[in-house]
Scaffold this motif. Structure first.
Motif, PDB file in Angstrom:
ATOM      1  N   PHE A   1       0.932  -1.079  -0.095  1.00 50.41           N
ATOM      2  CA  PHE A   1       0.089   0.189  -0.167  1.00 50.41           C
ATOM      3  C   PHE A   1       0.782   1.192   0.072  1.00 50.41           C
ATOM      4  CE2 PHE A   1      -3.872  -2.250   1.622  1.00 50.41           C
ATOM      5  CZ  PHE A   1      -4.780  -1.967   0.435  1.00 50.41           C
ATOM      6  N   ASP A   2       1.990   1.088   0.651  1.00 48.54           N
ATOM      7  CA  ASP A   2       2.808   2.166   0.677  1.00 48.54           C
ATOM      8  C   ASP A   2       3.955   2.504  -0.483  1.00 48.54           C
ATOM      9  OD1 ASP A   2       1.856   3.015   2.972  1.00 48.54           O
ATOM     10  OD2 ASP A   2       3.584   2.478   4.501  1.00 48.54           O
ATOM     11  N   VAL A   3       3.732   1.715  -1.430  1.00 45.41           N
ATOM     12  CA  VAL A   3       4.567   1.512  -2.589  1.00 45.41           C
ATOM     13  C   VAL A   3       6.063   1.229  -2.111  1.00 45.41           C
ATOM     14  CG1 VAL A   3       4.997   2.402  -4.840  1.00 45.41           C
ATOM     15  CG2 VAL A   3       2.972   3.072  -3.717  1.00 45.41           C
ATOM     16  N   LYS A   4       6.044   0.326  -1.096  1.00 45.54           N
ATOM     17  CA  LYS A   4       7.580   0.164  -0.927  1.00 45.54           C
ATOM     18  C   LYS A   4       7.911  -1.429  -1.146  1.00 45.54           C
ATOM     19  CE  LYS A   4       7.838   2.811   3.498  1.00 45.54           C
ATOM     20  NZ  LYS A   4       7.510   3.025   5.003  1.00 45.54           N
ATOM     21  N   ILE A   5       8.122  -1.365  -2.390  1.00 48.78           N
ATOM     22  CA  ILE A   5       7.941  -2.712  -2.972  1.00 48.78           C
ATOM     23  C   ILE A   5       8.905  -3.519  -2.747  1.00 48.78           C
ATOM     24  CG2 ILE A   5       7.808  -3.720  -5.387  1.00 48.78           C
ATOM     25  CD1 ILE A   5       6.475  -1.063  -6.498  1.00 48.78           C
ATOM     26  N   ARG A   6      10.130  -3.129  -2.620  1.00 46.18           N
ATOM     27  CA  ARG A   6      11.361  -3.635  -2.383  1.00 46.18           C
ATOM     28  C   ARG A   6      11.010  -4.622  -0.866  1.00 46.18           C
ATOM     29  NH1 ARG A   6      16.947  -4.401  -1.834  1.00 46.18           N
ATOM     30  NH2 ARG A   6      17.008  -4.494   0.525  1.00 46.18           N
ATOM     31  N   GLU A   7      10.717  -3.700  -0.026  1.00 47.10           N
ATOM     32  CA  GLU A   7      10.277  -4.283   1.581  1.00 47.10           C
ATOM     33  C   GLU A   7       9.179  -5.569   1.301  1.00 47.10           C
ATOM     34  OE1 GLU A   7       8.286  -2.198   4.906  1.00 47.10           O
ATOM     35  OE2 GLU A   7       9.952  -0.877   4.259  1.00 47.10           O
ATOM     36  N   SER A   8       8.213  -5.186   0.318  1.00 50.41           N
ATOM     37  CA  SER A   8       7.315  -6.279   0.371  1.00 50.41           C
ATOM     38  C   SER A   8       7.704  -7.516  -0.555  1.00 50.41           C
ATOM     39  CB  SER A   8       6.057  -5.915  -0.398  1.00 50.41           C
ATOM     40  OG  SER A   8       6.206  -5.600  -1.845  1.00 50.41           O
ATOM     41  N   VAL A   9       8.694  -7.382  -1.269  1.00 47.12           N
ATOM     42  CA  VAL A   9       9.141  -8.460  -2.100  1.00 47.12           C
ATOM     43  C   VAL A   9      10.216  -9.333  -1.340  1.00 47.12           C
ATOM     44  CG1 VAL A   9      10.739  -9.023  -4.119  1.00 47.12           C
ATOM     45  CG2 VAL A   9       9.065  -7.252  -4.402  1.00 47.12           C
ATOM     46  N   MET A  10      10.831  -8.511  -0.347  1.00 51.79           N
ATOM     47  CA  MET A  10      11.735  -9.315   0.532  1.00 51.79           C
ATOM     48  C   MET A  10      10.662 -10.315   1.286  1.00 51.79           C
ATOM     49  SD  MET A  10      14.581  -8.178   2.438  1.00 51.79           S
ATOM     50  CE  MET A  10      14.190  -6.699   3.422  1.00 51.79           C
ATOM     51  N   ILE A  11       9.502  -9.992   1.851  1.00 51.56           N
ATOM     52  CA  ILE A  11       8.640 -10.749   2.494  1.00 51.56           C
ATOM     53  C   ILE A  11       7.993 -12.134   1.581  1.00 51.56           C
ATOM     54  CG2 ILE A  11       6.601 -10.999   3.745  1.00 51.56           C
ATOM     55  CD1 ILE A  11       6.808  -8.042   4.658  1.00 51.56           C
ATOM     56  N   SER A  12       7.593 -11.490   0.337  1.00 55.44           N
ATOM     57  CA  SER A  12       6.892 -12.307  -0.520  1.00 55.44           C
ATOM     58  C   SER A  12       7.675 -13.357  -1.237  1.00 55.44           C
ATOM     59  CB  SER A  12       6.085 -11.621  -1.479  1.00 55.44           C
ATOM     60  OG  SER A  12       6.911 -10.813  -2.345  1.00 55.44           O
ATOM     61  N   HIS A  13       8.883 -12.859  -1.788  1.00 55.27           N
ATOM     62  CA  HIS A  13       9.894 -14.030  -2.347  1.00 55.27           C
ATOM     63  C   HIS A  13      11.097 -14.427  -1.662  1.00 55.27           C
ATOM     64  CE1 HIS A  13       7.257 -12.233  -5.774  1.00 55.27           C
ATOM     65  NE2 HIS A  13       7.655 -13.003  -6.347  1.00 55.27           N
ATOM     66  N   PHE A  14      11.201 -13.911  -0.412  1.00 52.97           N
ATOM     67  CA  PHE A  14      12.536 -14.487   0.422  1.00 52.97           C
ATOM     68  C   PHE A  14      11.958 -15.095   1.675  1.00 52.97           C
ATOM     69  CE2 PHE A  14      14.037 -12.006  -2.892  1.00 52.97           C
ATOM     70  CZ  PHE A  14      15.273 -12.595  -3.673  1.00 52.97           C
ATOM     71  N   ASP A  15      11.290 -14.263   2.560  1.00 50.76           N
ATOM     72  CA  ASP A  15      10.923 -14.748   3.612  1.00 50.76           C
ATOM     73  C   ASP A  15      10.011 -15.798   3.747  1.00 50.76           C
ATOM     74  OD1 ASP A  15      12.625 -12.719   4.942  1.00 50.76           O
ATOM     75  OD2 ASP A  15      10.820 -11.444   5.596  1.00 50.76           O
ATOM     76  N   MET A  16       9.040 -15.910   2.855  1.00 52.63           N
ATOM     77  CA  MET A  16       7.975 -16.794   2.679  1.00 52.63           C
ATOM     78  C   MET A  16       8.686 -18.094   2.287  1.00 52.63           C
ATOM     79  SD  MET A  16       4.699 -16.178   3.459  1.00 52.63           S
ATOM     80  CE  MET A  16       3.645 -17.024   2.800  1.00 52.63           C
ATOM     81  N   LEU A  17       9.513 -18.355   1.501  1.00 57.17           N
ATOM     82  CA  LEU A  17      10.464 -19.459   1.383  1.00 57.17           C
ATOM     83  C   LEU A  17      11.318 -19.926   2.514  1.00 57.17           C
ATOM     84  CD1 LEU A  17      11.429 -21.443  -0.884  1.00 57.17           C
ATOM     85  CD2 LEU A  17      13.356 -19.885  -1.533  1.00 57.17           C
ATOM     86  N   SER A  18      11.971 -18.988   3.005  1.00 53.74           N
ATOM     87  CA  SER A  18      12.810 -19.517   4.000  1.00 53.74           C
ATOM     88  C   SER A  18      11.948 -20.119   5.507  1.00 53.74           C
ATOM     89  CB  SER A  18      14.048 -18.540   4.551  1.00 53.74           C
ATOM     90  OG  SER A  18      13.500 -17.388   4.746  1.00 53.74           O
ATOM     91  N   ASP A  19      10.595 -19.446   5.599  1.00 55.60           N
ATOM     92  CA  ASP A  19       9.996 -19.821   6.681  1.00 55.60           C
ATOM     93  C   ASP A  19       9.532 -21.136   6.526  1.00 55.60           C
ATOM     94  OD1 ASP A  19      10.255 -17.572   7.955  1.00 55.60           O
ATOM     95  OD2 ASP A  19       8.351 -16.647   7.060  1.00 55.60           O
ATOM     96  N   LEU A  20       9.231 -21.654   5.141  1.00 53.01           N
ATOM     97  CA  LEU A  20       8.498 -22.917   4.873  1.00 53.01           C
ATOM     98  C   LEU A  20       9.638 -23.810   4.906  1.00 53.01           C
ATOM     99  CD1 LEU A  20       6.339 -24.840   3.402  1.00 53.01           C
ATOM    100  CD2 LEU A  20       7.174 -23.961   1.372  1.00 53.01           C
ATOM    101  N   GLN A  21      10.875 -23.511   4.474  1.00 56.77           N
ATOM    102  CA  GLN A  21      12.177 -24.503   4.600  1.00 56.77           C
ATOM    103  C   GLN A  21      12.489 -24.640   6.174  1.00 56.77           C
ATOM    104  OE1 GLN A  21      14.783 -22.248   2.328  1.00 56.77           O
ATOM    105  NE2 GLN A  21      14.407 -23.259   0.394  1.00 56.77           N
ATOM    106  N   TRP A  22      12.253 -23.795   6.907  1.00 61.00           N
ATOM    107  CA  TRP A  22      12.464 -23.912   8.354  1.00 61.00           C
ATOM    108  C   TRP A  22      11.736 -24.853   8.955  1.00 61.00           C
ATOM    109  CZ3 TRP A  22      16.197 -23.016  11.780  1.00 61.00           C
ATOM    110  CH2 TRP A  22      15.749 -23.172  13.268  1.00 61.00           C
ATOM    111  N   ALA A  23      10.307 -24.551   8.675  1.00 62.73           N
ATOM    112  CA  ALA A  23       9.322 -25.295   9.214  1.00 62.73           C
ATOM    113  C   ALA A  23       9.386 -26.905   8.756  1.00 62.73           C
ATOM    114  CB  ALA A  23       7.722 -24.880   8.743  1.00 62.73           C
ATOM    115  N   ILE A  24       9.835 -26.986   7.737  1.00 61.89           N
ATOM    116  CA  ILE A  24       9.963 -28.322   7.254  1.00 61.89           C
ATOM    117  C   ILE A  24      11.192 -28.978   7.897  1.00 61.89           C
ATOM    118  CG2 ILE A  24      10.600 -29.916   5.328  1.00 61.89           C
ATOM    119  CD1 ILE A  24       8.571 -28.077   3.673  1.00 61.89           C
ATOM    120  N   ARG A  25      12.231 -28.171   8.133  1.00 60.93           N
ATOM    121  CA  ARG A  25      13.425 -28.837   8.864  1.00 60.93           C
ATOM    122  C   ARG A  25      13.219 -29.078  10.194  1.00 60.93           C
ATOM    123  NH1 ARG A  25      18.453 -26.103   9.443  1.00 60.93           N
ATOM    124  NH2 ARG A  25      17.659 -24.333   8.733  1.00 60.93           N
TER     125      ARG A  25
END
Length: 969
Positions: A711-735
């Motif tokens: 909403f704030d057009v802070k796209i970089r910040e949001s991409v970090m969550i959507s394309h990076f954090d979401m992946l590493s969280d899933l990997q952590w949960a599985i591990r």
RNA sequence: GCAGGGGUACCCGAGUGGUCAAAGGGGUUGGGUUUAGGUCCCAAUGCGUAGUGCUUCGCAGGUUCGAAUCCUGUCCCCUGCACCA
């Protein structure tokens, strides 16, 4: 949900084309007025079609597309159009070079840029596509021009114009930089011509004042303010001694009038000539005037380190004091600003001060820096506001600032010797061009009727297609085109000639955003209902380069206001939020010593001038440096989604960014990894998983942070969550023990929405594979059009629980990090190999004390003042065996060390809640011993609370809540 | 000269009083997985140390119990304007 289909490798070239086709076939991005939904008008500065799309375009439109898609997900009715700013000189020059017609050059360029845009997957409403060089568009340019004419905003007058010989055209002042043509850098000369003007100055004050209410970056606002340059001042008449004439001088500082010791005229000022001719002073004056006339404006400004002037032999009378002061001509006075005459106050203007010093003119100080004091002699002019002194006239001494100015203005006006005025730096818009490839100005020159407008029913006045362009720089082809030129007068029907001037292309882009709201309208420029719906509160997000901060944005604001006054729309400001995207740079060879950038061919070589080894620095992508990167090649190699991800993750929209091949490849890998997660659908089938709660909590929190950032057009910040954090969280949960299929599917469904705005093709493929039947392009969140506030988030019970869940897990992460570190140390202190870790969690009394401290802290307890007494009265303190430790721990909890505050102050909200909730740390760690053993590579992990087992190696004293003591054996 | 924006670790880049030796990414190094490859996974990446220490956010001062963050000065880079009376 079905899921579990066979998942193949990520192949961007296949899936991107596939989904682009599906979106197109379903007409998904077409939008219509719909009063029941909030609208969002997302607009990018449309391109000049110069051939192919470049990285600057890619960045501009990737930002816009991700926001447009995001807004649609949020239930907004999104208008997102695209068109081409297709009139202009490059096409004309290209046509000359190849002997073709600019129309053909333009259309083939449009074809290729359109296909580039489509390949990127931008979600435009293509029905609204427009090109300004198309007569269905420029017809309305002409229509509006006639409207402006009716309104008295159009004026034709003789004016000295900036003429560029090389481009064979007139340039607006704004298009002249350092007295050189902004396009070809050729020197500009002055030429008198009949020109068409739009009286933009009529709107100068509104343009300036309404800047307060719009969300432009501050630097853009500042630039516009400077450009409009409003100054409040007064015209003051200085009678010339023994002469009828008066010198009218403009000043913004009437409060300094009592300090006038001379008057300076611009050398071009007509009075100079009159005053000196036939006197002894004439020769010296001529020299100065000639010198100024010889110099181009550019040189004049640059050479003016040295202020020069000549006495004209005459005197003028200061209207406030009756005193006679000498009249000079000075090279630093600009004829075109104000009145071309300056009242000189060397006491309070540094330029006048320098001049007075040089020519031994008296300096008189009439403002004091401090109230009630005499002015200080400092060796320079005091230019600030001050208290009037030494005025020699009653009623002025002691006045300050505006009051002082007003007093002088009032007196001057009363005595009829001056008048308060407002001056603007902004000039009327000279918009006629002696070029072919622009909108013909719809007027006819009749010998008997004069200059008459073309009747609106005869519009458009079309550019002829049967024109041959050649290399010859022979001016405007319209002037020699009989078919175009010859017509009849609409008034008297006699033979007449068409106007051959065309319009500045900034005219085209000054209202295209309005045309987009109703682009297919063939009876009006646009319908008022459509325009008012989409444009209410302006374009909601306008994205483009900072280079248009002044001209384009100011012209567009002027147009919107003028069209409003013409009754075409109710909107006053075209753009409510402006984002200026930063430049895309690329590494370039660079010599530090010479401060010069070189072509990429010099990469790794030595400086050709000084011989020093060249280093690399970031520079704007340009053909001349050869450091450009072709979007086409990158898309072919990695796919549009990778390019989009790179460009949006590389930097926030406003920041500059550097192109990096390795980062691009890394982003491509990231997409492979994300896509690869789909394989989990084949392997995860459990009903329950130990990490279900944690992953769900993390997903919810990620989701709301992501949404807020978008909403704030802070796209970089949001991409970090959507394309990076979401992946590493899933990997952590599985591990860490795994999740259920249900949790996985929920995670994936929401994740798909999160990756959609930036990498829409991958997201659609993803969404289909996980078994969703709808297109993401057609989906919406079940939410209102805003993000929840932090209060709302934290008062929702599940979010409070989520925070605790996450805090517990991060405690474990910290434990592992810490254990790794300590293990490394331990290894250096023991001969034998380490096989065992003993974890002693905090003893009960430390937990209890921490809870008490937290409670006190939440009541804003003053530990500095009262903490000491509190602990000394505490029951724990009475136990002599631990008294010392209690004291030490209490200090650590509430006071901290020199550099860090007490632990109660540094606990996160989650940690605080975790401790208050009665978290059983030993049990939590015990449940994870297997994982811990593996992570830090020991055979055995033993856990107990300090005091309930042996104190191995005396490590119990290190244990505090959430930070256990560790011993390696 | 004026206005605006910057200077953070090997690089890019977040961070605007204590939770900061400083997110994230790249690169590099080590380990694992794999027939192989990397479009895979884990870790390390200022110094020190069986743990709460030291130094570092352009440079120099200052405020504060405490500064990457606030203040002053200074240097450098970018963008725009340019003797605006």
């Amino acid at each position: 949900m079905s899921g579990g289909d066979v998942v193949s490798e990520y192949k961007p070239e296949d899936i991107e084309i596939k989904w682009q086709k599906k979106w197109k076939d379903a007409d998904i991005f077409h939008s219509e007025v719909d009063e029941s939904r909030p609208k969002f008008y997302c607009l990018e500065m449309f391109p000049y079609p110069s051939g192919h799309m470049h990285m600057g375009h890619v960045r501009n439109y990737s930002i816009g597309d991700s926001i447009a898609r995001f807004r649609r997900l949020n239930g907004f009715n999104v208008l997102y159009p695209m068109g081409y700013d297709s009139f202009g000189m490059p096409a004309e020059n290209a046509a000359k070079a190849v002997g073709g017609h600019p129309h053909n050059v333009t259309w083939s360029n449009i074809e290729s840029i359109r296909s580039d845009l489509q390949r990127m997957g931008f979600s435009y409403d293509w029905r609204r596509e427009l090109a300004t060089s198309d007569s269905t568009y420029y017809k309305w340019n002409q229509w509006i021009f006639l409207k402006f004419h009716e309104m008295g905003l159009v004026e034709r007058r003789i004016a000295p114009v900036n003429w560029c010989d090389s481009c064979d055209t007139v340039l607006a002042n704004e298009q002249v930089k350092n007295n050189r043509c902004w396009r070809c850098a050729e020197e500009v000369r002055q030429k008198d011509m009949a020109q068409w003007f739009l009286k933009m100055t009529t709107y100068a004050d509104e343009l300036l004042d309404s800047l307060e209410n719009i969300e432009f970056p501050e630097n853009v606002k500042a630039m516009q303010r400077n450009w409009i340059g409003r100054s409040h001042g007064v015209d003051i008449d200085f009678p010339i001694v023994d002469e009828e004439e008066v010198i009218r001088a403009f000043t913004t500082r009437p409060d300094t009038i009592f300090g006038v010791t001379f008057v300076t005229l611009a050398p071009e000022h007509p009075l100079c000539e009159k005053l000196v001719s036939g006197t002894d002073f004439e020769e010296e004056y001529r020299e100065l005037a000639d010198e100024c006339a010889r110099m181009s404006e550019f040189d004049r400004i640059n050479m003016l380190r040295e202020k020069k002037g000549v006495f004209l032999g005459r005197y003028a009378t200061n209207p406030m004091t009756g005193e006679n002061v000498p009249i000079y001509a000075g090279n630093f006075v600009v004829a075109s600003y104000g009145t071309g005459a300056v009242m000189a106050v060397p006491g309070h203007d540094q330029r006048d001060f320098d001049f007075a010093k040089k020519y031994n003119i008296p300096i008189r100080q009439v403002l004091s820096e401090n109230e009630g004091e005499e002015p200080k002699v400092t060796g320079r002019a005091f230019e600030g506001l001050g208290w009037m002194v030494n005025s020699g006239r009653e009623g002025f001494d002691g006045l300050f600032g505006d009051e002082a100015k007003q007093a002088v203005i009032q007196t001057l006006e009363k005595e009829n010797r001056g008048k308060g005025t407002v001056q603007h730096r902004l000039k009327d818009w000279l918009l006629s061009r002696q070029r072919f490839w622009g909108t013909p100005i719809p007027f006819i020159h009749c010998d008997s009727c004069g200059v008459v407008p073309v009747p609106t029913e005869d519009l458009p006045v079309e550019l002829p297609l049967d024109v041959v362009f050649t290399e010859e720089p022979s001016g405007n082809p319209l002037e020699s085109h009989e078919g175009f030129l010859n017509t009849t007068c609409p008034n008297c029907s006699n033979k007449a000639k068409r106007e051959t001037d065309t319009m500045d292309t900034f005219y085209d882009s000054s209202w295209y955003f309005l045309r987009f709201t109703d682009a297919l309208n063939d009876s009006n420029p646009f319908n008022k209902v459509e325009a008012d719906y989409w444009m209410s509160d302006g374009v909601d997000l306008y994205i483009g380069g900072i280079e248009h901060a002044v001209m384009h944005l100011l012209y567009a604001r002027f147009f919107t206001k003028a069209l409003r006054d013409a009754g075409l729309n109710d909107v006053s400001e075209p753009f409510s939020k402006l984002v200026c995207q930063g430049m895309v740079n690329a590494p370039t060879p660079y010599c530090i010593d010479c401060n010069v950038e070189f072509h990429v061919d010099f990469d790794g070589k030595k400086c050709p001038t000084c011989g020093v080894e060249l280093t690399s620095r970031s520079a704007k992508m340009s053909k001349s440096l050869g450091n450009t990167v072709s979007p086409e090649i990158m898309i072919n190699k990695f796919g549009a989604d990778t390019v989009r991800l790179f460009i949006l993750f590389g930097a926030n929209p406003e920041a500059g960014m550097e192109w990096s091949d390795s980062a691009l490849e890394a982003n491509h890998r990231q997409l492979h990894q994300i896509f690869g997660c789909l394989k989990l659908l084949d392997s995860i089938n459990d009903d329950k998983g130990p990490m279900d709660a944690w992953l769900s909590a993390k997903r919810r929190i990620n989701w709301s942070k992501w949404r807020g950032a978008m909403f704030d057009v802070k796209i970089r910040e949001s991409v970090m969550i959507s394309h990076f954090d979401m992946l590493s969280d899933l990997q952590w949960a599985i591990r860490r023990g795994g999740i259920s299929r249900n949790t996985l599917l929920t995670h994936m469904k929401e994740w798909g929405q999160m990756i959609y705005p930036v990498t829409p093709h991958l997201a659609e493929e993803w969404n289909q594979i996980i078994g969703e039947n709808t297109l993401l392009a057609e989906s919406t969140f079940p939410f209102a059009d805003r993000s929840p506030t932090w209060e709302e988030l934290t008062t929702t019970p599940s979010v409070g629980d989520d925070i605790i869940t996450l805090a517990a897990e991060s405690t474990l992460r910290n434990l592992i990090d810490n254990a790794r570190n300590v293990k490394g140390l331990a290894e250096r202190h023991t001969e034998s190999t380490i096989t065992k870790l003993v974890i002693q969690t905090s003893p009960e009394w430390k937990i209890k004390l921490m809870r008490e401290a937290i409670e006190l802290h939440l009541e804003n307890y003053d530990f500095m003042k009262e903490g000491q007494a509190f602990i000394q009265l505490h029951s724990l303190f009475q136990d002599e065996k631990i008294r010392g430790e209690v004291m030490q721990y209490w200090r650590m909890l509430t006071i901290g060390s020199k550099k860090s505050r007490g632990r109660v102050f540094t606990l996160t909200e989650g940690e605080r809640n975790l401790i208050m909730s009665g978290f059983n740390e030993s049990k939590y760690i015990l449940d994870a011993v297997g994982f811990i053993a593996e992570a830090i590579d020991v055979e055995e992990v033993i856990v107990y609370a300090a005091g309930t087992g042996d104190d191995i190696a005396g490590k119990a004293r290190f244990a505090i809540p959430l930070q256990p003591g560790l011993a390696f054996l």
